[in-house]
Design a protein around this motif. Sequence first.
Motif, PDB file in Angstrom:
ATOM      1  N   PHE A 128       2.043  15.506  -4.721  1.00  7.40           N
ATOM      2  CA  PHE A 128       1.286  16.920  -4.694  1.00  7.40           C
ATOM      3  C   PHE A 128       2.050  17.839  -3.620  1.00  7.40           C
ATOM      4  N   LEU A 129       2.508  17.318  -2.572  1.00  4.76           N
ATOM      5  CA  LEU A 129       3.421  17.901  -2.002  1.00  4.76           C
ATOM      6  C   LEU A 129       4.644  18.421  -2.553  1.00  4.76           C
ATOM      7  N   PRO A 147      -0.041  11.649  -2.744  1.00  6.56           N
ATOM      8  CA  PRO A 147       0.089  12.888  -1.935  1.00  6.56           C
ATOM      9  C   PRO A 147       1.447  13.447  -1.721  1.00  6.56           C
ATOM     10  N   VAL A 148       2.485  12.395  -2.083  1.00  3.18           N
ATOM     11  CA  VAL A 148       3.962  12.990  -1.829  1.00  3.18           C
ATOM     12  C   VAL A 148       4.137  13.796  -3.136  1.00  3.18           C
ATOM     13  N   ARG A 179       0.903  -1.301  -0.142  1.00  5.46           N
ATOM     14  CA  ARG A 179       0.019  -0.032  -0.095  1.00  5.46           C
ATOM     15  C   ARG A 179       0.947   1.157  -0.087  1.00  5.46           C
ATOM     16  N   TYR A 180       2.235   1.012   0.276  1.00  2.00           N
ATOM     17  CA  TYR A 180       2.884   2.233   0.521  1.00  2.00           C
ATOM     18  C   TYR A 180       3.036   3.212  -0.978  1.00  2.00           C
ATOM     19  N   LEU A 226       1.007   6.234  -1.592  1.00  2.00           N
ATOM     20  CA  LEU A 226       1.284   7.427  -1.209  1.00  2.00           C
ATOM     21  C   LEU A 226       1.849   8.092  -2.174  1.00  2.00           C
ATOM     22  N   VAL A 275       4.696  19.015  -5.950  1.00  3.79           N
ATOM     23  CA  VAL A 275       4.329  20.099  -6.779  1.00  3.79           C
ATOM     24  C   VAL A 275       4.204  21.375  -5.933  1.00  3.79           C
ATOM     25  N   SER A 276       3.611  21.317  -4.777  1.00  2.30           N
ATOM     26  CA  SER A 276       3.149  22.509  -3.980  1.00  2.30           C
ATOM     27  C   SER A 276       4.474  23.265  -3.731  1.00  2.30           C
ATOM     28  N   LEU A 277       5.465  22.545  -3.156  1.00  2.58           N
ATOM     29  CA  LEU A 277       6.770  23.203  -3.102  1.00  2.58           C
ATOM     30  C   LEU A 277       7.390  23.784  -4.413  1.00  2.58           C
TER      31      LEU A 277
END
Lengths: 190, 343
Positions: B153-154, B150-151, B143-144, B147, B156-158
């Motif tokens: 997108f984080l 989410p990683v 399942r990792y 993730l 991309v935000s940075l």
Amino acid sequence: MRKCFAAAFLLSVFAMALTTFADVARPNPSKEAKVVMHSGLEIVPDAQAFEARLEIPQDMWKQMHAGLIEGPGNTTLAQRIARSSPRTVLAGTFLFLSFAFAGVWLARSKQRNQRIAAALALGVAIVGAGTIIASANAGPPGYLRWQGLPSALTEGRTTRGGVDIAIVPEGSTIKLIVPIKRVTRTPGEE
Amino acid sequence: MQRAAEINLSTWRESRRLVHVNANWFAAAFAGCAVFSAAFASWLPLQLSIVSLFLFAGPHNWFEFRYFLSRLPLRFGRSRPFFLIAFSGIGLLTTAYLALPLLYNLSFWPNGDWSIPLAIWNTVMLLWIAVLAQLRGKQKRTRYWSLAFPVAFLLVSLNWMGPQLFSLLIVYVHPLIALWFLDRHLRRIRPEWLTTYRRGLCILPVLLLGMFWQLNTPTPIADDNGLFWRITQHAGAELLPNVSSRVLVSVHVFLEMLHYGVWIAALTMIGGANRFWDVKSIPLARHERGFPRLIGTMLVGGVLAVVLLWVGFAVDYSATRDLYFSFAMAHVLAEAPFLMRML
């Protein structure tokens, strides 16, 4: 499970608040003075000197010069983010998506170590975002360092503090504006 | 059947001792190369940058290409969507990267912010990697992998907070990916060396801290000609004005030297790729239903490209350097899917 959903909801609200807050228009910067850099200033009373002297380190002079020609390196990361609305909005949106997806993943994860991993990832994201927001307000206000200037000058002591170096369009003399605020002390406080 | 008591333990102990000796030699060679590279990069950063790029840029790309060919399956099977998205992404992203200088000059970016096309490119790249990770996760059943989004997108935000800084991060992280490849390769070919190798990696932060401590002086590196200025800009001297350009160039050259060393020497010598000139050593060419002629032609074409690059460097180093770093984005992107296949 309810706690997980509540945590994810709170994080989502926090992320949305960040996005909304980030897009609030900043006050118009002064059109008269342009701050090219922030540095430290040391005022040294000298009984032997006949003329006041302003000493500027060579590297600082280069940075000031670079600041005049609008180099991208002389603005901080926070300044660069704040000056670009589309980038700020997109950064906030993707931060929100990151929190939302991670929250859903956290809520759906069944194993304990997966929850720990997700919690760590969320923690890093929150701390990272918080650091960027808080960095602009870090430390005590600069004027506190200048409160003791009058007495220090009288006693011949050195005073150190921060200074914004601004280039003004008019005038023929270098002006040093020192913030001296009246601090009301409560009875018994020394 | 041989009884346990009759097994000669001395032979087993001897082989274990040899494994340890070999692993220690490997770790010593790795540490020695790292220390030598760090010392040289600190002493003559600009000169080493020019010479190492001239000598190793082309060959390391050829070895990397050959390594990727050796990792390709004969039939994609269930991995077809993964490879389709991987190869189309490499092609499209490389083309878009080459077009970035043209996009910078377009006038429709808000407030004339020319870093927006760079941020868009970084965003597409990160989402492409996230899709690949998602597809890979379906095959790995852990399942990792989910993730990834989410990683991504984080990140991309940075990226949108500082597109140029994010691109600079890629410049510094990319050489380290080679060490990850070596780690996965050792795990398959020489698992008994893995622990020693990972311990050996601890020397890198020590060397980097030492370089920072020694070289972070207020005096910037002399970038008084066009080529030196290009090198300092590539290392991020303009984006990180508070860090000495000497540190930036030295650290970048040091990491690049490690990158070249891993692809040209370590991965070639360890695990059967030492007959690198032999096309038949690649499974895709060796198999009876394989493509020996196609693989051979591609490798010969690669050799010609390396020679052409050397000629270009000899004629006009600066222009060839710029051209190389534009096209080299393809090999940076290609590392992502092939690394995922090894995880």
